[in-house]
Design a protein around this motif. Structure first.
Motif, PDB file in Angstrom:
ATOM      1  N   ASP A  42      42.107  37.339  43.664  1.00 32.54           N
ATOM      2  CA  ASP A  42      42.658  38.340  42.225  1.00 32.54           C
ATOM      3  C   ASP A  42      41.502  39.262  42.223  1.00 32.54           C
ATOM      4  O   ASP A  42      41.815  40.543  42.309  1.00 32.54           O
ATOM      5  CB  ASP A  42      42.715  37.893  41.143  1.00 32.54           C
ATOM      6  CG  ASP A  42      43.248  38.080  40.166  1.00 32.54           C
ATOM      7  OD1 ASP A  42      43.558  39.388  40.659  1.00 32.54           O
ATOM      8  OD2 ASP A  42      43.538  37.549  39.178  1.00 32.54           O
ATOM      9  N   SER A  79      50.185  43.450  45.438  1.00 30.49           N
ATOM     10  CA  SER A  79      48.902  43.126  44.513  1.00 30.49           C
ATOM     11  C   SER A  79      48.682  42.655  43.753  1.00 30.49           C
ATOM     12  O   SER A  79      49.921  41.309  42.624  1.00 30.49           O
ATOM     13  CB  SER A  79      48.389  44.453  44.231  1.00 30.49           C
ATOM     14  OG  SER A  79      49.544  44.879  43.014  1.00 30.49           O
ATOM     15  N   LYS A 107      47.743  41.922  40.706  1.00 33.76           N
ATOM     16  CA  LYS A 107      48.429  42.971  39.078  1.00 33.76           C
ATOM     17  C   LYS A 107      49.548  43.226  39.632  1.00 33.76           C
ATOM     18  O   LYS A 107      50.805  42.274  38.674  1.00 33.76           O
ATOM     19  CB  LYS A 107      47.937  44.358  39.277  1.00 33.76           C
ATOM     20  CG  LYS A 107      47.508  44.660  37.510  1.00 33.76           C
ATOM     21  CD  LYS A 107      46.704  45.869  37.846  1.00 33.76           C
ATOM     22  CE  LYS A 107      47.446  46.651  36.754  1.00 33.76           C
ATOM     23  NZ  LYS A 107      47.092  47.954  36.571  1.00 33.76           N
ATOM     24  N   SER A 108      50.392  43.358  41.008  1.00 32.04           N
ATOM     25  CA  SER A 108      52.207  43.068  40.717  1.00 32.04           C
ATOM     26  C   SER A 108      52.827  42.125  40.565  1.00 32.04           C
ATOM     27  O   SER A 108      53.273  42.272  40.468  1.00 32.04           O
ATOM     28  CB  SER A 108      52.184  44.219  41.838  1.00 32.04           C
ATOM     29  OG  SER A 108      52.109  43.535  43.034  1.00 32.04           O
ATOM     30  N   LYS A 162      50.876  39.372  39.206  1.00 31.49           N
ATOM     31  CA  LYS A 162      51.204  38.912  37.930  1.00 31.49           C
ATOM     32  C   LYS A 162      52.529  39.944  36.974  1.00 31.49           C
ATOM     33  O   LYS A 162      52.520  38.846  36.385  1.00 31.49           O
ATOM     34  CB  LYS A 162      49.449  38.992  37.424  1.00 31.49           C
ATOM     35  CG  LYS A 162      48.817  38.176  38.149  1.00 31.49           C
ATOM     36  CD  LYS A 162      46.810  38.751  37.265  1.00 31.49           C
ATOM     37  CE  LYS A 162      46.442  39.733  37.839  1.00 31.49           C
ATOM     38  NZ  LYS A 162      45.426  39.897  37.978  1.00 31.49           N
ATOM     39  N   ASN A 163      52.101  40.786  37.191  1.00 36.03           N
ATOM     40  CA  ASN A 163      52.937  41.435  35.892  1.00 36.03           C
ATOM     41  C   ASN A 163      54.260  41.174  36.456  1.00 36.03           C
ATOM     42  O   ASN A 163      55.457  41.667  35.183  1.00 36.03           O
ATOM     43  CB  ASN A 163      53.155  43.113  36.590  1.00 36.03           C
ATOM     44  CG  ASN A 163      51.838  43.542  35.947  1.00 36.03           C
ATOM     45  OD1 ASN A 163      50.911  43.190  35.128  1.00 36.03           O
ATOM     46  ND2 ASN A 163      51.239  44.809  36.242  1.00 36.03           N
ATOM     47  N   SER A 218      48.088  34.180  35.136  1.00 34.40           N
ATOM     48  CA  SER A 218      46.876  34.690  36.601  1.00 34.40           C
ATOM     49  C   SER A 218      47.436  34.245  37.764  1.00 34.40           C
ATOM     50  O   SER A 218      48.373  33.665  38.371  1.00 34.40           O
ATOM     51  CB  SER A 218      45.108  33.411  36.329  1.00 34.40           C
ATOM     52  OG  SER A 218      45.851  32.091  36.240  1.00 34.40           O
TER      53      SER A 218
END
Lengths: 251, 331
Positions: free
Chosen positions: B200, B219, B221-222, B224-225, B296
């Motif tokens: 991560d 990514s 972030k993406s 997880k989003n 996460s």
């Protein structure tokens, strides 16, 4: 091409460094030939008559040198298994070098270390009183190197097929002893029974021992030219087999 | 942006087992690309094919523009590899290991000294060059391998589990080096790891592999989003029942049981906890603890594979047995 040569050199050097750092192992491996020479050689002297009138110690000295070359080089094939177990094999396999160069580097390296051991035993033998008459030292070294390359290649070929060291050692023991005893290192082939002599003719080490005996003492059961030709043939064949077996390793 | 690696329908089959199953993948130049997945998922097989150690069954890939089938030599010259298991010569010194690598990879003679000095400084081993590798600690060996992998200035560096079996401090150090490398030397990095939190914080892009297929890509972030909302983790008795009941609730996006807990993905988790607890007491489920968090990468992993990476590990012994069988079959 230059690149391949440098890789061969680097792998050759590696074998020498490892050899140099493992002095105890080297001394250990010279133990057996040393006792053959000192105990068997001197002990049998009185009851053994050699065709050309020399003593027994002198007679077996070239055979013991041949044995050292074979032992040293065959066992150095174990490097393939060691490398596999400790992972270094991968480093060489993914390098942008041909596998033929890898085999040649290992074979030349192992052969050189065997050659050094052979020379040590030769020096010991002359201290024990063997009177070598070396006509051509360059030819002697070349011949010794060829014997070594031949057996390292055989060792590499076998090691490429083996999973672990124990299996390798078992095969070696089953191979090395008959090859050694059949080679005429300890007795003259000319007076041996027919069956034994035929078996000896199939043993590559026979030609090595006979050739060495000729270069070192001036007599042999087999003409030197034939010995040289046979050893050349076996060397080329075993290198080819080693390259083939090593090529088939898939990690 | 150009691609360092382009993978097209790459497959590797061992008898019935599809270790890698028609994978398509692009890795951009300059990326730190993470391959995540349980043991036996096909990560190492995929990497082995990309570094030309194994031949693909079907499909192909290009690495730095060279085809792995047609031009393996060029591929090898342009990449560096740090293997999962150690691959140093233990009986040589660090310097001898590096010099050997320089010879094998044809590094120009004039440059060798300079590069060796530079790289050993980068990984903090400049004072240990003359030491025999056998005496190195696990972390030092790893760092030496990373330095070695970079000696021929590869454009892509493959790292298979670079931090496996190392202590947390050393792990942090190694990730630091990897990030520094990526930035200063502009090396594209492809790595596999088990440590989700580390992936991560390090990776710019991640692919999750399971059973030979890529099941998620993006990514960190993406990824997880995409899951969205919060994760409410309920540790309870009768976890199976708890999961079934949670699945029935319309505002629960997904409920997944693992170990003795159930993870429920919901919006505005803090407001949903009382409702969940009410449901649990109505059904006679004894709740031991409740925990609320943002998703996460672990949750991403659970979402796509239905299991935590640790549970997958437990099964990995079976996977290894299968692989060993296959290995024997091939010989």
């Amino acid at each position: 091409m230059n690149k391949e040569l440098e890789s061969v050199y680097a792998l050759w050097k590696r074998e020498l460094i490892r050899f140099y750092r493992s002095k105890s192992r080297v001394i250990g491996s010279l133990g057996m030939p040393f006792f053959f020479l000192t105990i068997l050689g001197t002990g049998m002297n009185s009851i053994f008559t050699v065709p050309n009138g020399g003593n027994y110690l002198e007679f077996i000295a070239p055979g013991i040198i041949g044995m050292v070359l074979m032992f040293g080089s065959m066992f150095s094939g174990i490097i393939v298994i060691v490398d596999r177990q400790f992972g270094f094999l991968k480093e060489t396999l993914v390098a942008p070098v041909s596998r033929t160069s890898i085999v040649l580097g290992k074979a030349l390296g192992g052969a050189t270390t065997a050659l050094v051991q052979g020379i040590i035993i030769m020096v010991i033998a002359s201290f024990l009183g063997v009177n070598f008459q070396i006509a051509n030292i360059a030819l002697l070294l070349l011949f010794m190197l060829m014997i070594s390359v031949m057996f390292v290649s055989l060792g590499i070929a076998i090691a490429s097929k083996m999973e672990d060291m124990h299996g390798f050692q078992i095969i070696m023991n089953f191979l090395i002893m008959p090859l050694f005893f059949l080679s005429g290192a300890l007795f003259p082939l000319s007076t041996a029974p027919e069956l034994l002599r035929t078996a000896s003719m199939l043993d590559p080490l026979t030609y090595g021992v006979q050739g060495l005996r000729f270069i070192l003492l001036g007599y042999s059961d087999i003409p030197f030219a034939l010995c040289f030709a046979v050893i050349t043939g076996f060397t080329i064949a075993f290198i080819a087999i080693a390259v083939y077996a090593f090529n088939r390793i898939e990690e | 942006m150009t691609n360092a690696i382009e993978v097209k329908k790459l497959s590797k089959h061992y008898k019935e087992l599809k270790a890698v199953d028609e994978i398509d993948l692009l890795v951009e130049e300059g990326a730190i690309f993470g391959l995540l997945g349980p043991n036996g998922a096909g990560k190492t097989t995929l990497i082995s094919m990309l570094v030309t150690m194994r031949r693909p069954s079907f499909g192909t890939a290009t690495v730095n523009g060279f085809d792995i089938r047609e031009n393996p030599g060029k591929v090898r010259e342009s990449i560096g590899i740090v293997f999962q298991d150690q691959s140093l010569d233990d009986e040589l010194t660090a310097l001898e290991n590096l010099e050997m690598h320089a010879s094998l990879y044809n590094v120009p003679k004039k440059e060798r000294k300079k590069r060796i000095r530079e790289l050993t400084e980068l990984v903090g081993l400049e004072k240990n060059l003359k030491t025999i590798v056998k005496t190195f600690s696990g972390g030092m060996k790893r760092r030496l391998e990373i330095a070695r992998g970079l000696l021929h200035h590869p454009k892509v560096l493959f790292l298979d589990e670079p931090t496996l079996g190392l202590d947390p401090q050393t792990r942090a150090g190694i990730w630091q080096y990897i990030k520094k490398l990526n930035k200063e030397k502009e090396v594209t990095i492809v790595l596999t790891t088990h440590y989700m939190d580390e992936a991560d914080s390090v990776c710019s892009k991640i692919a999750i592999i399971d059973q030979g297929k890529i099941i998620a890509l993006g990514s960190p972030k993406s990824l997880k989003n995409k899951l969205g909302g919060d994760v409410v983790s309920i540790e309870c008795e009768k976890a199976d029942l708890c999961q079934q009941e949670l699945e029935k609730i319309p505002w629960v996006k997904k409920a997944i049981k693992h170990d003795d807990s159930v993870d429920a993905r919901v919006e505005k988790g803090e407001k949903k906890i009382p409702k969940i607890l009410a449901m649990a007491s109505k059904k006679g489920i004894k709740v031991n603890s409740v925990n609320l968090r943002k998703p996460s990468l672990d949750d991403v992993f659970i979402h796509y594979t239905g299991k935590t990476i640790r549970e997958q590990e437990a099964n990995s012994l079976d996977a290894m047995r299968v692989r060993r069988k296959i290995w024997r079959h091939r010989r």
